[in-house]
Scaffold this motif. Structure first.
Motif: not given
Ligand SMILES: [Zn+2]
Ligand SMILES: [Zn+2]
Lengths: 224, 1088
Positions: B43-45, B154-161, B163-170, B332-335
């Motif tokens: 994942n992109s960080s 299920e999507i295994a690759e990094d994606n913007f959803l 990324q959002l969730i990882r940053r605590g967004k809903k 971040p842009i998905p990996f």
């Protein structure tokens, strides 16, 4: 002298059968393709059941005529009429369910459209076994000689052989368009199979007339 | 004996050689056809060296400051660009879908800096699932997304959803439930609606609208995804020209109006279509109509500084959406993204408001981040896979680093207040260079991941053609091999084909394309022509041999190769091959294989009846000559034992079994009016109230018992189960144990889920483990001691055999001393020589033993529901074998029509492939088989892969194991064919004692020769099927349904044939083992 006589009777029989077969094949050809997709009562697509019934009658009549034409010219080959008729009916009644079961085994729907399946089985047994029944009755050896070992003698047996074979093969081929996704009305069970049977029947009549014609031609040439 | 061993190994060599061809061709074709890409889980960080956030000091934002705080993504399925764009042309107004979204047009004209419209190009396949993956991950679609968890979608690759969730967004979601499969458990609030029913236009949309506005007003979200399905369903049902589309679009227009009215500051709206639709309203392929969707962007705040001329809409790719929305929301842009940001959306922000240079610089910033992310991704991709061309890659990376340097220089210049105009132009050129870089990488990846390699595909097909001709050649020379000769032409054939295959392998794996590829073609064609000629010659050869050898045979038998039956078989083969080219035939292959199998069974039984009548006719002639009286009395026993009657009964039984498999079929998506079999349901899910659960369970157990009982009784009948050798003990005691374990395992599996979960792991897996282990044990035991024979110890009598005779003679002598029939044991006269039980069925018993083991294992893997189907398989095989035996007895020269038997077997295999609840589609693979006896935490993928393969191709394995019975059964006097034989020619029986398949041992080369012919026919038919699947797949590579129908069909066919070949090879080795062991055993017996 007797040789001469048998030759001429055989030739006459051949000629008559040939004429009748040709006539019947033309008649069924017309009957098959003129009302196709016309929406009338003979149209298989819109009135499958009724048209099948009519066709069953047509085939019965045609086969009877072809066989009659021969038996008339052969007075020696007389059967006891009522007894044989009963036998025929019994055999025939036994054959229809057999075809019904075979149709189901080949993948026809079991619970839906039972009437259609039954009509198809009826048609198939009429086109596929009635000619044989008319020529060899219930004699198993005759049956095996004509159909299993495929060596019919000239005359009606040729007609029976080709008509039965082609009808059944036609019915078999008729099943192939059913799964295609063309969404045509004639792809609905059992229209294409009925159509295949009838086409096979007509082609069988034509083939047998060709067969008869060739043997007639050979016969005439042999005589010379 | 050594000589025969060598002979068997020679045949083994030939078969391996053929398999080499097959494997090479399939691999080469796959290389060109199946597009594959390795999914990377990284994942992109936020903390990357190339992006810094302190630059502008604004709130929010990771790589770049966020220009928007909220986003609404409205996906209108199949929203074509045509639907969104405004047409001023009055004539076109008549079309039902034109100008039905005036809201978009109004926003574009009234607020040109707040709204933008794009042509949104989808990557084929244009199916919703694949598109959603592209729109969220920014990666290119391939057939095999070889991810880590291949079980679910299920999507295994990094994606913007993520990324959002990882940053605590809903994230909120409303609409098509496909999203829940892709992102299980990601949404804070979700209102999914089933997407499957295409005929239902309104449920999904109205369901969304019920909740949409209240949910939007709640403000507890950062991203809201809404997926409407109505337009797509309208298209599928009525096509785009129907007024219903207009109504639906008007409804959507209203929705867009309402949403824009609800939007507050800092919110951006995307309205997009996941794909377009064709003139008939469908999608999936790559035609322009399907690919052209639309994207509409609208912000309450100004979103762009450059604006858009009306009617001049740019074309962007769907994957471009991913970096754009990520940077806009400050993520971040998905990996694994390959898309390029939409530059216009990045030139307006509070910082760059007034100056043009700042706007351009801002754009360059976004593009730079994008380019560096892509370069980072490609770097890590190159580390794990060598798909991408290395030279181009280094060239591109070099150009990127140069651009980076120039940018750095420019930025320092900017701070030192250089000439404004020059800097401005330089920024523009840098912008172009970044865009060029991103697009070249995209192009490179597209070439590798999404383009068919026609050269490799043709080469694969060519190689398979050579393999097929080689197989035909081997079939043609097998009569010679039966007599122990290798024709001279064989050497030449093998040398030329060897040159070809070596060339092909070297070329494909080491050399680049170009002139050499052309050489390979030429070589292949030359090989084809040459083989054709040789086959013609070989045919002449074997015919000549036959003519010399078989003067007795009538002309008819000689012309058998061109008999009606063979023509009909060829016709059926051609038909089944042609079926691969039609999508509906592939979809309904379930019914078609049943139909063809029934036809062939009828043909075989017709042939049997025919042979019977012919022999009857011949004997009749003889009888007439002798003037013997014929008794034609109809007795009941006569009828029952009559071969024709028996044949008909067996045919009916066999057909009936085949027909019954329909109850076990699974449905594929494309089949209309199809209901999944109840037997596919897991036992847990059946209701125990109605008793269905118990009935199903006990029915399966009964079937399993019968399944074990049949071979057991057969072996007992033949006398193979005497004595105390280990395999016999296994058959007697291990099999019932297996059966009990299997039954108990199913019972455990039938427990309610919560009870099952509370059980310790070992209790769940111990029962199937016992089955696995004892299966392997029984197999090993059999391999050590493959002869199921038993010598009755008779101490006072021993064999006295003269020495010094030729080995062939010896065998006969031994045989005369060995009484096989175990009835002799009861007529216990003391003068009898030693009794050997089961010698007449040495080979048959081996096959039956292995068959039982395999089918038990398969039952365990297939689950309790499918056990009746396996039993049906046994029934139909057995009855078919009986028919063949009757036929063999009727034809007195005992020559079997191998082609029709093998073909019927092959078709039965495919019937039972479907009959065990499988379909040739990826979603229908039954992944749960991987957990039979294991608890999911695998260290490697080999064990689950084997289990799943066994489950999926159970029919192939079982039927291939039973294949040798085609040869052996007629010798071993089956139950029914035995009866009919007794009836027909009672005197024959006494004349020549029943030797069973021991005859095959006496005749040195016959077993191996016929075995070779049999295997060659199986290989040939499989190769032909694979060939047609290959041709169909490459012919339809641009077809709408290629990834749903033709490609999976090819993959399944290729794998199924491979499994068949491997099993065949193992079975052949087993027969060889039995053969050699038998030889040793006999020599030991003789020297005693
Ligand atoms: Zn869609
Ligand atoms: Zn759709």
């Amino acid at each position: 002298m007797t040789d001469e006589k048998t030759y001429y009777t055989a030739r006459k029989v051949l000629k008559r059968t040939l004429a009748w077969t040709l006539f019947c094949s033309l008649a069924s050809l017309i009957l098959l393709f003129i009302p196709f997709n016309s929406g009338t009562i003979l149209d298989l697509v819109s009135n499958c059941l009724v048209a099948t019934k009519i066709w069953i009658l047509v085939i019965l009549i045609q086969i009877c005529f072809i066989c009659k034409s021969v038996t008339q010219s052969l007075p020696s080959k007389q059967h006891s009429k009522v007894g044989s008729l009963l036998k025929y009916v019994a055999v025939f009644l036994a054959i229809v369910p057999v075809f019904y079961v075979i149709t189901i085994l080949f993948g026809a729907p079991l619970t839906e459209s039972r009437a259609e399946t039954f009509h198809f089985a009826l048609l198939l047994s009429v086109a596929g076994t009635f000619p044989g029944l008319m020529t060899c009755g219930v004699n198993l050896n005759e049956w095996s000689r004509i159909f299993v070992l495929s060596s019919p003698e000239n005359g009606v047996e040729v007609v029976a052989y080709w008509v039965s074979l082609c009808s059944i093969f036609g019915a078999w081929l008729g099943a192939f368009p059913i799964p295609l996704d063309w969404d045509r009305p004639w792809q609905v069970w059992p229209v294409s199979c009925v159509l295949g049977t009838l086409c096979g029947y007509t082609i069988g009549l034509m083939l047998s007339s060709v067969h008869l014609f060739i043997s007639y031609y050979k016969m005439v040439r042999q005589k010379r | 004996m050594v000589a025969t061993m060598g002979f068997g190994i020679k045949i083994l060599g030939i078969i391996c050689y053929l398999l080499l061809f097959y494997i090479a061709s399939v691999l080469i074709f796959t290389k060109g056809f199946l597009l594959k890409r390795v999914a990377i889980d990284s994942n992109s960080s936020c903390n990357v060296d190339f992006a810094r956030t302190e630059e502008h000091g604004e709130t929010g934002g990771c790589w770049m400051h966020a220009t928007h705080q909220r986003a609404i993504v409205v996906i209108i399925d199949a929203l074509k660009f045509e639907f969104m764009v405004h047409h001023s042309d009055i004539m076109k107004n008549k079309l039902s879908y034109i100008n039905k979204l005036p809201e978009i047009h109004n926003l574009l004209t009234q607020k040109p800096k707040h709204a933008l419209l794009y042509k949104f190009i989808a990557d084929p396949p244009t199916t919703t699932l694949q598109r959603l993956k592209g729109i969220t991950t920014g990666s290119l679609p391939t057939f095999v997304d070889a991810g880590s968890n291949f079980g679910s979608s299920e999507i295994a690759e990094d994606n913007f959803l993520d990324q959002l969730i990882r940053r605590g967004k809903k994230v909120k979601f409303l609409g098509d439930d496909t999203w829940l499969g892709l992102f299980p458990g990601r949404f804070s609030t979700a209102f999914p609606f089933p997407s499957f029913n295409v005929h239902d236009l309104h449920t999904v949309d109205n369901g969304i609208l019920q909740h949409l506005y209240t949910e939007l007003k709640k403000k507890d979200w950062t991203l809201t995804i809404v997926h409407f399905l109505g337009v797509d369903h309208c298209g599928h049902r009525y096509g785009p020209l129907h007024p219903a589309i207009g109504d639906k679009l008007s409804q959507m227009n209203q929705v867009i109006g309402n949403i824009t009215a609800l939007m507050e500051k800092g919110t951006v709206l995307f309205v997009l279509g996941d794909h377009g639709m064709t003139a008939t309203g469908d999608h999936g392929g790559d035609s322009q109509d399907e690919v052209e969707a639309g994207l509409f962007v609208y912000g309450v705040d100004q979103i762009t500084a450059s604006g858009q001329k009306h009617g001049d809409y740019r074309t962007i790719s769907q994957i471009d959406f991913v970096p754009t929305i990520s940077l806009l929301l400050g993520l971040p842009i998905p990996f694994s993204n390959l898309g390029q940001v939409v530059p216009e959306l990045f030139d307006h922000c509070s910082w760059s408001k007034e100056s043009h240079i700042k706007q351009v610089y801002h754009r360059v910033q976004a593009l730079r981040l994008n380019a560096l992310q892509i370069s980072h991704y490609i770097d890590s991709y190159m580390k794990i896979s060598r798909d991408l061309p290395e030279e181009l890659y280094t060239e591109l990376q070099l150009s990127l680093s140069l651009t980076e340097d120039d940018l750095q220089k420019l930025v320092t210049k900017l701070s030192s207040h250089a000439e404004v105009e020059e800097v401005h132009l330089k920024f523009h050129s840098l912008e172009k260079r970044y865009i060029t870089y991103i697009q070249s990488v995209q192009g490179m990846c597209r070439d590798v991941w999404a383009k068919f390699d026609l050269g490799a595909m043709t080469l694969g097909i060519l190689t398979l053609l050579v393999a097929i001709l080689l197989t035909v050649y081997c079939i043609k020379i097998s009569p010679l091999i039966c007599e122990g000769k290798f024709p001279g032409s064989a050497i030449v054939v093998f040398i030329t084909s060897f040159v070809y295959i070596v060339h092909i392998i070297v070329q494909v794996s080491f050399l680049e394309r170009g002139m050499v590829l052309f050489m390979a073609f030429i070589l292949g064609l030359v090989d084809l022509v040459f083989l054709g000629i040789t086959i013609q010659k070989a045919q002449g050869d074997s015919k000549g041999e036959e003519l010399k050898n078989l003067t007795k045979r009538s002309y008819f038998e000689l012309s058998q190769t061109f008999s009606f039956e063979n023509w009909f078989n060829l016709f059926v083969i051609v038909l089944s091959m042609a079926g691969y080219f039609s999508n509906s035939f592939v979809v309904y292959d379930t019914s078609i294989s049943v139909f063809l199998t029934q036809t062939l069974i009828l043909m075989v039984s017709f042939k049997t009846v025919k042979e019977h009548f012919r022999t009857v006719k011949e004997t009749h002639k003889e009888m007439h000559a002798k003037k013997a009286r014929t008794s034609n009395k109809l007795r009941f026993s006569n009828i029952v034992q009559h071969p024709v009657f028996l044949t008909l009964c067996l045919t009916f039984f066999c057909s009936f079994c085949i027909c019954l498999t329909k109850n076990f079929q699974a449905c594929r998506e494309e089949q209309v009016n199809c209901i999944n079999s109840r037997f596919l349901e897991r036992l847990v899910n059946l209701s125990s109230n109605t008793g269905e659960k118990n009935i199903r369970y006990f029915f399966s157990i009964v079937c399993l018992c019968i399944l074990v009982l049949i071979p057991y009784l057969l072996l007992k009948h033949y006398g193979n189960l005497n004595g105390t050798s280990l395999p016999v003990l296994c058959m007697k005691y291990a099999m019932p144990l297996l059966l009990v374990c299997c039954a108990l395992h199913w019972a455990v599996q039938g427990l309610p889920q919560n009870v099952l979960d509370s059980m310790p792991v070992w209790q769940q897996i111990v029962l199937p483990r016992i089955v696995h282990v004892s299966c392997i044990f029984s197999l090993l035991v059999f391999l050590i001691q493959p002869l199921l024979v038993y010598i009755l110890p008779q101490n006072h009598k021993s064999l006295s055999l003269p020495y010094g005779q030729s080995s062939e003679h010896l065998m006969h002598t031994v045989y005369r001393h060995i009484k096989v029939n175990w009835q002799d044991y009861f007529s216990n006269s003391k003068d009898k020589p030693p009794v050997v039980f089961g010698l007449g069925t040495v080979y048959t018993s081996g096959v039956l033993y292995i068959g039982t083991l395999v089918s038990l294992l398969l039952c365990l893997l297939l689950g309790d529901g499918m056990t009746p189907s396996v039993l049906l398989g046994w029934f139909s095989v057995m009855s078919f074998l009986e028919i063949i035996s009757i036929q063999m007895k009727a034809t007195q020269d005992a020559r079997l029509n191998m082609l029709s038997a093998v073909l019927t077997f092959h078709l039965m295999t495919s019937v039972f492939f479907y009959g065990t609840g499988h379909q040739a589609t990826i979603p229908s693979i039954r992944w749960e088989a991987a957990f039979v006896g294991f608890h999911g935490d695998f260290t490697n993928n080999i064990v689950p892969a084997i289990l799943i393969l066994f489950n999926t191709f159970a029919a192939q394995v079982l039927f291939t194991v039973l294949t040798p019975l085609i040869l052996l059964w007629p010798y071993s006097k089956g139950i029914f064919s035995g009866i009919s034989l007794n009836n027909k020619s009672g005197k024959n029986e006494t004349e020549s004692e029943w030797k069973g398949d021991f005859v095959l041992f006496e005749n040195e080369h016959k077993l191996k020769g016929t075995m070779m012919e049999l295997m060659m026919y199986i290989i040939l038919i499989n190769e032909l099927q694979v060939l047609s699947a290959m041709c169909a797949a490459s012919l339809h590579r641009r077809h709408l349904m290629v990834w749903k129908i033709f490609a999976p069909r090819f993959v399944f066919q290729a794998v199924s044939s491979s499994i068949t070949f491997v099993t065949l090879l193992l079975v052949y080795l087993l027969i060889l083992k039995i053969d050699s062991q038998l030889g040793k055993w006999l020599t030991k017996l003789c020297t005693k």
